[in-house]
Design an enzyme around this catalytic site. Structure first.
Site, short mmCIF file in Angstrom:
data_model
loop_
_atom_site.label_atom_id
_atom_site.label_comp_id
_atom_site.label_asym_id
_atom_site.label_seq_id
_atom_site.Cartn_x
_atom_site.Cartn_y
_atom_site.Cartn_z
N ALA A 191 16.58 -69.18 20.04
CA ALA A 191 15.24 -68.73 20.55
C ALA A 191 15.38 -68.61 21.87
O ALA A 191 13.95 -70.12 21.91
CB ALA A 191 14.32 -68.47 19.28
N VAL A 193 15.51 -68.49 25.90
CA VAL A 193 15.24 -67.40 27.17
C VAL A 193 16.23 -66.00 26.84
O VAL A 193 14.82 -64.89 27.04
CB VAL A 193 15.38 -67.82 28.75
CG1 VAL A 193 14.44 -67.46 29.61
CG2 VAL A 193 14.98 -69.55 28.45
N HIS A 454 -11.93 -62.77 44.66
CA HIS A 454 -12.34 -62.42 43.39
C HIS A 454 -12.38 -60.54 43.26
O HIS A 454 -12.51 -60.14 43.88
CB HIS A 454 -14.05 -62.65 43.30
CG HIS A 454 -14.61 -62.48 41.77
ND1 HIS A 454 -14.19 -62.76 40.75
CD2 HIS A 454 -15.12 -61.01 41.36
CE1 HIS A 454 -15.58 -62.04 39.30
NE2 HIS A 454 -15.83 -61.10 40.35
#
Ligand code: FAD
Ligand code: NAI
Length: 475
Positions: A191, A193, A454
């Site tokens: 398990a 990358v 933003h």
């Protein structure tokens, strides 16, 4: 008569080809040798990364994520799709085209930079005076000579004892990137990358995926807050990950592979799958290089021994990338290749291992730079931590992906940033801010005081930096 060069680079993966380009930019006469071929026999420079690693895996991750989005995320945007279908053959053809474009791009860069490319296996033959002699075996054999040699021969998959890779039933990374149709049941050993990225691809396309991991917990190198979040999200997606297992016999039949293992509680279990991916790490690759002919030293694990500047035990022979110590990452390899070229030119570059970012391209993505909370505790460092969830980020809400969080770790006394950890949308892009900040020795307050546009995901990084001082604005 041997062809004369200033620098010979053996291997055209990210370490080799970028090192070759930098050496050519610095005015050296450069040869680069690579043995990888395309299915039609043409050269395939770019190494593991381009051919069977970074690029094709990200192509399949994108295709499968698009498919997953249609099935699971489009409806809430008001988009109705009757029944989405997946043509795996077409997906693989797209991947192959992207790989070929990348191979061609590197051949173009060689030409542009006047690098002489040799398609074949490069091996050390000996030395004449100060010059190394390197033979090229292939369609057009050649003998080359140069004062400097950069070895960038990369890595290959680590095999599971007694389990032969046939890339039909039992697959390594190459096979996992080329399964002709989504299997019903896919097993993965490891398990890490590759296991998580490849498991994600085929799960999204319909496979029932079982991942077996020897270690007691998932992603031990990742900050524990992030790893816990990842485990929760992967389980929700239906990836069955069993940790703390001991792999027993792997029985390969005509139609199925049976994985026998003992689970964490000591119970013997057998699971049959249509295909099995073995992804238990990679080992350095030096076969055919002729290193022994010239006495090139390797350590007990087979890595070419180098100092901090990538110098081997032989004068003017350098080694970079996966074939030497350090993280097996494309950007680490290319940084080392470039740095060696600059050292040959008398410059004093530095590759800072503390600021090399890591990314795992699951959904959501996981990315980090610097130390984890558990490392800081083990190192006895007094630190403050700030966290911010994507649920409170406007852009993430608008995108419809609010999974995950950002975590910033900073020294309690100096406020210097010691680590930035992200799990969430486009974590791979967000991590760059952490890398730049750490490279410039920034404090968490620096990120907190910088204007972030933003609405952007990067505002979550700023908010996590604000949280270090207990002053988030939007939580
Ligand atoms: P390589 O890329 O392995 O290149 C070495 C080249 O040298 C090869 O072409 C080889 O054929 C050639 N060669 C070897 N010996 C000789 C010889 N004697 N003569 C001539 N040629 C020779 N890293 C990331 O940073 N991001 C990712 O997203 C990522 N994804 C990955 C996904 C997968 C499935 C895998 C397997 C790896 C991934 N990696 C990723 C790791 C990355 O591919 C490697 O770290 C990187 O390719 C190492 O570069 P390198 O130049 O050292 O070697
Ligand atoms: P890995 O080291 O990431 O993971 C291997 C996993 O297999 C580990 O969790 C290990 O504990 C487990 N394991 C080892 N032996 C085992 C056994 N006998 N039984 C069960 N589990 C066992 O290696 P992986 O996934 O093969 O990838 C190799 C390398 O390639 C990575 O470490 C990374 O450097 C590079 N890579 C990078 C990517 C990226 O940057 N996004 C993507 C894919 C690969």
């Amino acid at each position: 008569m041997a062809e004369q060069f200033d620098v010979i680079v053996i291997g055209a993966g990210p370490g080799g080809y970028e090192g070759a380009i930098r050496a050519a930019q610095l005015g050296f006469k450069v040869a680069c040798i690579d043995d990888a071929s395309r299915p039609d026999g043409k050269p395939a420079p770019g190494g593991t990364c381009t051919n069977v690693g970074c690029i094709p895996s990200k192509a399949l991750l994108q295709s499968s994520e698009n498919f997953e989005q249609i099935g699971h995320a489009f409806a809430e945007h008001g988009i109705g799709v009757e029944r989405a279908t997946m043509d795996v053959g077409r997906m693989l053809a797209r991947k192959a085209k992207i790989v070929a474009q990348s191979n061609d791009g590197i051949l173009y860069l060689f030409k542009k930079n006047k690098i002489t490319f040799f398609h074949g296996v490069g091996s050390f033959v000996g030395k004449t005076g100060d010059a190394w002699r390197v033979a090229v075996a292939g369609k057009n054999p050649a003998e080359l000579q140069a004062t400097h040699v950069i070895v960038a021969t990369g890595s290959k998959p680590r095999p599971l004892p007694n389990v032969a890779i046939d890339n039909v039933r039992v697959l390594d990374n190459e096979g996992a990137l080329a399964i002709p149709a989504a299997p019903k049941r896919l097993g993965v050993v490891g398990a890490g990358v590759i296991g998580l990225e490849m498991g994600s691809v085929w799960r999204r396309l319909g496979a029932e995926v079982t991942i077996l991991e020897a270690l007691p917990s998932l992603l031990p190198a990742v900050d524990t807050t992030i790893a816990r979040e990842a485990q929760k999200l992967f389980a929700r997606q239906g990836l069955a990950i069993h940790t703390g297992v001991t792999i027993g016999a792997i029985d390969v039949g005509a139609d199925a592979v049976t994985m026998n293992y003992t689970d964490a509680a000591g119970q013997a279990i057998a699971v049959s799958v249509d295909q099995l991916v073995v992804a238990i790490g990679r080992v350095p690759f030096t076969a055919g290089l002729g290193g022994d002919t010239v006495g090139l030293a390797r350590d007990e694990r087979g890595f070419i021994t180098v100092d901090g500047a990538c110098r081997t035990n032989l004068p003017n022979v350098w080694a970079v990338g996966d074939v030497v110590r350090g993280p097996m990452l494309a950007h680490k390899a290319s940084e080392e290749g470039v740095a060696v070229a600059e050292r040959i030119a008398g410059q004093a570059p530095h590759v800072d291992f503390n600021t090399i970012p890591w990314v795992i391209y699951t959904s959501p993505e996981i990315a980090w730079v610097g130390r984890t909370e558990q490392q800081l505790k083990a190192d006895g460092v007094d630190f403050r931590a700030g966290q911010f969830p994507f649920t409170a980020n406007g852009r993430a809400r608008a995108m419809g992906d609010t999974r995950g969080l950002v975590k910033v770790l900073a020294d309690r006394a100096t406020d210097a940033i010691l680590g930035v950890h992200v799990i969430g949308p486009l974590a791979s892009e967000l991590i760059s801010e952490g890398v730049v900040a750490m490279e410039f020795g920034a404090a968490s307050e620096d990120i907190a005081r910088i204007t972030h546009a933003h609405p952007t995901l990067s505002e979550a990084v700023r908010e996590a930096a604000l949280a270090v001082d207990g002053r988030t604005l939007n939580l």
